[in-house]
Design a protein around this motif. Structure first.
Motif, mmCIF file in Angstrom:
data_model
loop_
_atom_site.group_PDB
_atom_site.id
_atom_site.type_symbol
_atom_site.label_atom_id
_atom_site.label_comp_id
_atom_site.label_asym_id
_atom_site.label_seq_id
_atom_site.Cartn_x
_atom_site.Cartn_y
_atom_site.Cartn_z
ATOM 1 N N LEU A 344 56.365 13.207 52.166
ATOM 2 C CA LEU A 344 54.874 13.971 52.229
ATOM 3 C C LEU A 344 53.928 13.127 53.017
ATOM 4 O O LEU A 344 53.334 13.447 53.575
ATOM 5 N N MET A 345 54.111 11.810 52.850
ATOM 6 C CA MET A 345 53.215 10.859 53.259
ATOM 7 C C MET A 345 53.205 10.697 55.139
ATOM 8 O O MET A 345 52.420 10.671 55.575
ATOM 9 N N ARG A 347 54.510 12.952 56.775
ATOM 10 C CA ARG A 347 54.127 14.173 57.433
ATOM 11 C C ARG A 347 52.787 14.238 57.452
ATOM 12 O O ARG A 347 51.994 14.607 58.627
ATOM 13 N N ALA A 348 51.939 13.714 56.364
ATOM 14 C CA ALA A 348 50.487 13.815 56.461
ATOM 15 C C ALA A 348 50.010 13.036 57.245
ATOM 16 O O ALA A 348 48.814 13.290 57.895
ATOM 17 N N LEU A 349 50.590 11.741 57.657
ATOM 18 C CA LEU A 349 49.938 10.905 58.564
ATOM 19 C C LEU A 349 50.172 11.226 59.839
ATOM 20 O O LEU A 349 49.472 10.928 60.872
ATOM 21 N N THR A 351 50.496 14.440 61.143
ATOM 22 C CA THR A 351 49.705 15.443 61.564
ATOM 23 C C THR A 351 48.022 15.266 61.451
ATOM 24 O O THR A 351 47.258 16.093 61.496
ATOM 25 N N ARG A 353 46.324 14.822 58.565
ATOM 26 C CA ARG A 353 45.831 15.159 57.424
ATOM 27 C C ARG A 353 45.814 13.999 56.527
ATOM 28 O O ARG A 353 45.126 14.446 55.308
ATOM 29 N N ALA A 354 46.130 12.694 56.664
ATOM 30 C CA ALA A 354 45.821 11.720 55.692
ATOM 31 C C ALA A 354 45.550 10.447 56.932
ATOM 32 O O ALA A 354 46.029 10.584 57.974
ATOM 33 N N HIS A 355 44.756 9.589 56.529
ATOM 34 C CA HIS A 355 44.543 8.293 57.170
ATOM 35 C C HIS A 355 44.393 7.329 56.331
ATOM 36 O O HIS A 355 44.665 7.215 55.250
ATOM 37 N N ASP A 358 42.351 6.839 53.196
ATOM 38 C CA ASP A 358 42.718 7.756 52.131
ATOM 39 C C ASP A 358 43.737 7.031 51.376
ATOM 40 O O ASP A 358 44.378 7.526 50.205
ATOM 41 N N LEU A 362 45.185 8.674 47.706
ATOM 42 C CA LEU A 362 46.504 9.266 47.396
ATOM 43 C C LEU A 362 47.439 8.473 46.519
ATOM 44 O O LEU A 362 48.413 9.060 45.851
ATOM 45 N N THR A 413 55.202 6.248 48.742
ATOM 46 C CA THR A 413 53.859 6.409 49.085
ATOM 47 C C THR A 413 53.256 5.306 49.661
ATOM 48 O O THR A 413 52.576 5.520 50.749
#
Length: 464
Positions: A344-345, A347-349, A351, A353-355, A358, A362, A413
């Motif tokens: 999840l982390m 993929r978020a980084l 795309t 959608r997470a930096h 954050d 998170l 995470t």
């Protein structure tokens, strides 16, 4: 027609007793199929057969099919088709396909082909191939539509009408000044709807999303996706328009990046040659060993710590042998939870959608999620613990389940963020790596809790 069916149809038509009827059938077959459907079939044929099929195509369509072929097939066809034929083929290829093909050739073939090209094509190849691998410049094309800022809408349409056959796309035209600095972008729709005497500068959008040629190609794919662009203008160090990256090339980049991330997450070495560019059927045994062995060796030595942890708690295990029954269950649960969090982390980084900023938010959220997951799993496994080894062991197993799930989730995470902070690829926090770290921590957590909770039983067993 399915690829396999098409392949066998070509084999039948290319038999030794070749007839004029077979020739007509091949021509009809290539005319009714898309270039992207024909290329995988040609990749399977013998080079002599593939060359024969290509020669039955019109040169522009032949160049399109050639651009879809595997790099190894393209290189092998140079000798089969001959330098003169390849030179004519390159002349009608898209600029980016032309450079990709040229860069995949060995130096001998490059030197043989280059003199036969027109000076414009030679200069274009030299310019585009000068950019480093993985940069935006390496995937851009110079076949873009540019308009002078003093043109009017009617004149601009006439210019585009003349240039359209040689351009990758004309849906957006880029307005440049006399020094080729990017001033704005104007759509074909706006030009068509405008009065013929309207200045292009009055129609253009001066707030242009662009990218530097030296940036990483994944950033181009991200921008095209974010702003929903058909093409992204590329500027060089002097802010001059150097080329464009089209949405289809961005899709190829996104696929390649996703493939590399998946390989990393699976513990496959990105430093091995041919990663992501070679078909699994074509990859040699030695290449596959090179891809997979480095991480496996690292993980082998990491897992030694798990064994050392178990050895340290030999007295606890001897006193309560039933603890061994739950070891795989607890260790796997922590590793699985960690792999989920890491996925999840990462993929978020990837795309955006997470930096890094954050991270604390998170991580705090993941603590709450992990505790709830651990409690739910602990309730389920405690029932097995009571049935299998009694209430004392059930308490140990339940407490360990909560702790190992929490530990694995925190590792999964945090590790991608740590790697990002160190300017490394977050995908290196692969499932095997997270699982190995969770295994080591899980062993220590499990037997530490067991030694503390069951200390009286362990002491009695030692005294006996």
């Amino acid at each position: 027609m399915h690829n396999e069916t098409l392949y066998h149809t070509f084999l039948e038509l290319l038999k030794d007793q070749f007839t004029p009827e077979d020739e007509k059938n091949i021509i009809a077959l290539v005319q009714k199929h898309h270039a992207a459907d024909l290329a995988p079939v040609l990749d399977q044929l013998e080079m002599q057969q593939a060359a024969r099929v290509l020669k039955y195509m019109e040169m522009p369509f032949q160049a399109e099919v050639f651009g879809y072929l595997e790099p190894s097939t393209q290189s092998n066809l140079v000798d089969e088709l001959g330098v003169a034929h390849i030179t004519r083929l390159i002349d009608v290829m898209d600029a980016d396909d032309r450079v990709d093909f040229y860069n995949n050739l060995d130096e001998e073939h490059q030197q043989a082909i280059l003199p036969g090209l027109a000076q414009a094509e030679r200069e274009d190849i030299r310019k585009l191939s000068s950019y480093g691998e993985g940069t935006v410049g390496a995937i851009m094309t110079s076949d873009y539509a540019a308009l002078a800022q003093n043109l009017r809408a009617g004149e601009a349409l006439e210019r585009l009408r003349q240039e359209a056959p040689d351009k990758e796309t004309i849906y957006n035209a880029y307005v440049v000044d006399e020094h080729r600095q990017l001033m704005g972008v104007v759509s074909l729709k706006d030009l068509i709807l405008a009065q013929p005497g309207t200045l292009v500068t009055d129609l253009m959008n001066s707030d242009v999303v662009s990218i530097n040629a030296a940036e990483h190609q994944s950033e181009a794919a991200r921008k095209i996706a974010k702003y929903d662009l058909l093409a992204l203008p590329v500027i060089n160090g002097n802010d001059k328009l150097a080329g464009i990256v089209t949405h289809d090339d961005a899709m190829d980049v996104a696929e390649a990046e996703a493939t590399e991330d998946i390989h990393r997450m699976g513990g496959v070495s990105p430093s091995a040659p041919g990663l992501g560019s070679v078909n699994m059927l074509e990859a040699s045994t030695w290449m596959m060993v090179q891809k997979r062995l480095p991480w496996l060796l690292v993980l082998v030595f990491m897992n030694i710590f798990s064994g050392a942890g178990i050895a340290h708690f030999e007295d606890t295990i001897e006193a309560v042998v039933a603890l061994v029954f739950f070891l795989p269950l607890l260790i796997d649960s922590g590793g699985n939870a960690g792999s989920q969090s890491a996925t999840l982390m990462i993929r978020a980084l990837a795309t955006g959608r997470a930096h890094l900023r954050d991270w604390f938010t998170l991580l705090s959220k993941e603590i709450g999620v992990a505790i709830l997951l651990g409690v739910g799993m602990a309730l389920a496994v405690s029932l097995i613990g009571v049935f299998r080894a009694g209430p004392e062991v059930a308490v140990v197993v339940a407490m360990t389940m909560v702790c190992t799930v929490l530990f694995g989730s925190l590792v999964g995470t945090a590790l991608p963020f740590v790697l990002s902070r160190l300017k490394l690829d977050p995908a290196t926090a692969s499932a095997p790596l997270v699982t190995s770290i969770a295994d080591i921590g899980g062993v220590l957590i499990y037997f530490s809790i067991a030694t503390w909770v069951l200390r009286d039983i362990i002491a009695a067993a030692g005294a006996a």
